[in-house]
Design a protein around this motif. Sequence first.
Motif, PDB file in Angstrom:
ATOM      1  N   UNK A   1      35.835  34.532  54.110  1.00 57.25           N
ATOM      2  CA  UNK A   1      36.706  33.369  54.206  1.00 57.25           C
ATOM      3  C   UNK A   1      37.045  32.892  52.792  1.00 57.25           C
ATOM      4  N   UNK A   2      38.284  32.442  52.652  1.00 57.67           N
ATOM      5  CA  UNK A   2      38.706  31.755  51.432  1.00 57.67           C
ATOM      6  C   UNK A   2      38.681  30.265  51.732  1.00 57.67           C
ATOM      7  N   UNK A   3      37.991  29.538  50.899  1.00 55.16           N
ATOM      8  CA  UNK A   3      37.760  28.116  51.162  1.00 55.16           C
ATOM      9  C   UNK A   3      38.285  27.290  49.993  1.00 55.16           C
ATOM     10  N   UNK A   4      38.974  26.206  50.332  1.00 54.86           N
ATOM     11  CA  UNK A   4      39.476  25.281  49.320  1.00 54.86           C
ATOM     12  C   UNK A   4      39.093  23.866  49.720  1.00 54.86           C
TER      13      UNK A   4
ATOM     14  N   UNK B   1      36.453  22.723  50.937  1.00 53.51           N
ATOM     15  CA  UNK B   1      35.768  22.679  52.223  1.00 53.51           C
ATOM     16  C   UNK B   1      36.577  23.159  53.406  1.00 53.51           C
ATOM     17  N   UNK B   2      37.860  23.494  53.195  1.00 52.69           N
ATOM     18  CA  UNK B   2      38.720  23.952  54.286  1.00 52.69           C
ATOM     19  C   UNK B   2      38.904  25.465  54.198  1.00 52.69           C
ATOM     20  N   UNK B   3      38.725  26.152  55.313  1.00 52.87           N
ATOM     21  CA  UNK B   3      38.990  27.585  55.355  1.00 52.87           C
ATOM     22  C   UNK B   3      40.496  27.797  55.424  1.00 52.87           C
ATOM     23  N   UNK B   4      41.044  28.469  54.408  1.00 56.40           N
ATOM     24  CA  UNK B   4      42.495  28.654  54.344  1.00 56.40           C
ATOM     25  C   UNK B   4      42.899  30.127  54.398  1.00 56.40           C
ATOM     26  N   UNK B   5      41.908  31.020  54.401  1.00 60.26           N
ATOM     27  CA  UNK B   5      42.226  32.442  54.463  1.00 60.26           C
ATOM     28  C   UNK B   5      41.059  33.217  55.040  1.00 60.26           C
ATOM     29  N   UNK B   6      41.357  34.370  55.624  1.00 62.18           N
ATOM     30  CA  UNK B   6      40.317  35.197  56.234  1.00 62.18           C
ATOM     31  C   UNK B   6      40.553  36.663  55.891  1.00 62.18           C
ATOM     32  N   UNK B   7      39.483  37.433  55.945  1.00 60.54           N
ATOM     33  CA  UNK B   7      39.578  38.885  55.778  1.00 60.54           C
ATOM     34  C   UNK B   7      38.544  39.544  56.665  1.00 60.54           C
TER      35      UNK B   7
ATOM     36  N   UNK C   1      42.256  21.958  42.751  1.00 57.91           N
ATOM     37  CA  UNK C   1      41.182  22.417  43.627  1.00 57.91           C
ATOM     38  C   UNK C   1      41.007  23.918  43.479  1.00 57.91           C
ATOM     39  N   UNK C   2      39.780  24.378  43.561  1.00 61.50           N
ATOM     40  CA  UNK C   2      39.458  25.781  43.347  1.00 61.50           C
ATOM     41  C   UNK C   2      39.244  26.486  44.675  1.00 61.50           C
ATOM     42  N   UNK C   3      39.798  27.697  44.769  1.00 59.25           N
ATOM     43  CA  UNK C   3      39.597  28.530  45.941  1.00 59.25           C
ATOM     44  C   UNK C   3      38.405  29.447  45.690  1.00 59.25           C
ATOM     45  N   UNK C   4      37.484  29.502  46.633  1.00 58.62           N
ATOM     46  CA  UNK C   4      36.345  30.414  46.538  1.00 58.62           C
ATOM     47  C   UNK C   4      36.357  31.343  47.757  1.00 58.62           C
ATOM     48  N   UNK C   5      35.767  32.499  47.597  1.00 58.72           N
ATOM     49  CA  UNK C   5      35.630  33.444  48.704  1.00 58.72           C
ATOM     50  C   UNK C   5      34.148  33.667  48.968  1.00 58.72           C
ATOM     51  N   UNK C   6      33.783  33.650  50.237  1.00 58.59           N
ATOM     52  CA  UNK C   6      32.377  33.867  50.625  1.00 58.59           C
ATOM     53  C   UNK C   6      32.351  34.542  51.991  1.00 58.59           C
ATOM     54  N   UNK C   7      31.155  34.976  52.374  1.00 56.21           N
ATOM     55  CA  UNK C   7      30.981  35.553  53.698  1.00 56.21           C
ATOM     56  C   UNK C   7      30.978  34.459  54.765  1.00 56.21           C
ATOM     57  N   UNK C   8      31.513  34.794  55.911  1.00 58.44           N
ATOM     58  CA  UNK C   8      31.420  33.889  57.046  1.00 58.44           C
ATOM     59  C   UNK C   8      29.959  33.776  57.488  1.00 58.44           C
TER      60      UNK C   8
END
Length: 307
Positions: free
Chosen positions: A54-57, A59-65, A1-8
């Motif tokens: 948010x870092x999303x994997x 469909x699940x948010x697994x990290x925040x900044x 599974x790939x982790x992506x980062x996007x804006x909340x």
Amino acid sequence: MTVIVRDLRPDVRADAEGFSHTRRLALPYMLSTPESVVHTLVHAHPDAHFGQLVAEEDGEIIGTAQISVAHDSPEPGQGSANIYVHPDRRHRGAGSLLLRTAEERLASLGVRKLFAWVLDEPDNLAFAERHGFRASRSAYFMRLDLAGPLPPRQDPPAGVELRTAADFADDPRPMFELDAETVSDEPSDIEAEFTDYEAWLEETWKHPLLNRDLTTVAVVDGHPAAFSVAYTDGTRYGTAMTGTARAFRGRGLAKLAKNDSLHRARAAGYTEAFTGNDTGNEPMIAINKWFGYEICAKEVRYVRELG
């Protein structure tokens, strides 16, 4: 599974819920709700360029900044990026991807010195140092069991009246002035100056975690002299700031206000309280231990030069 980062996305409830949930798991000593997440993003000062990533994997948010430019500091080129990853989703690259995205965005805004709070745990410290950060100051998280004993309530001295922030609803400016003065004296790597009253109203006075009924204000001759600012998230109570205006220090007013606020919180049904102190702030640490607070965690402020 790939982790992506996007804006909340502030208009998507699931984003705010995922951000708040992940933050509370990673940092259980700080209060957070979906409403406070959205409020902080929507009402941040435009010059702060505040962002929530948010870092999303799958469909699940697994990290925040949370990232921002220190627009209210007299020294330009400073910014912050605080990154937290779900404790059960670490070592998947989310933290590194969040940090890289944050650094690129802040560098494009002219940030040259980046600050980050990091929990004092081996994996977290190693992450910061591996990415070129160096440790500076540190702070404690402290917890108090409100079901236990509290110091008895004390009558205020002559000329001092205990009120609540709710009493200033019609004209909060005196609260702004007290907040601005105490914040300017707060230990910090980044010097801050509160000068924008309208921005303070939106960001701070209308913050969904602020509990005006539990925020106690010591008033002298009609003017707020000291306060203990209470945040609540429905089940937990936290002290956002306890401080005294310079002209009234040394009279025990902050201690008086905080004791009153703690008693109010317990009477309202709250069973645990959180606060935080710079590790070098021995007087305030001593006061909190007098109330019964115990150190439950430590975080370290790291800094890195960008470019």
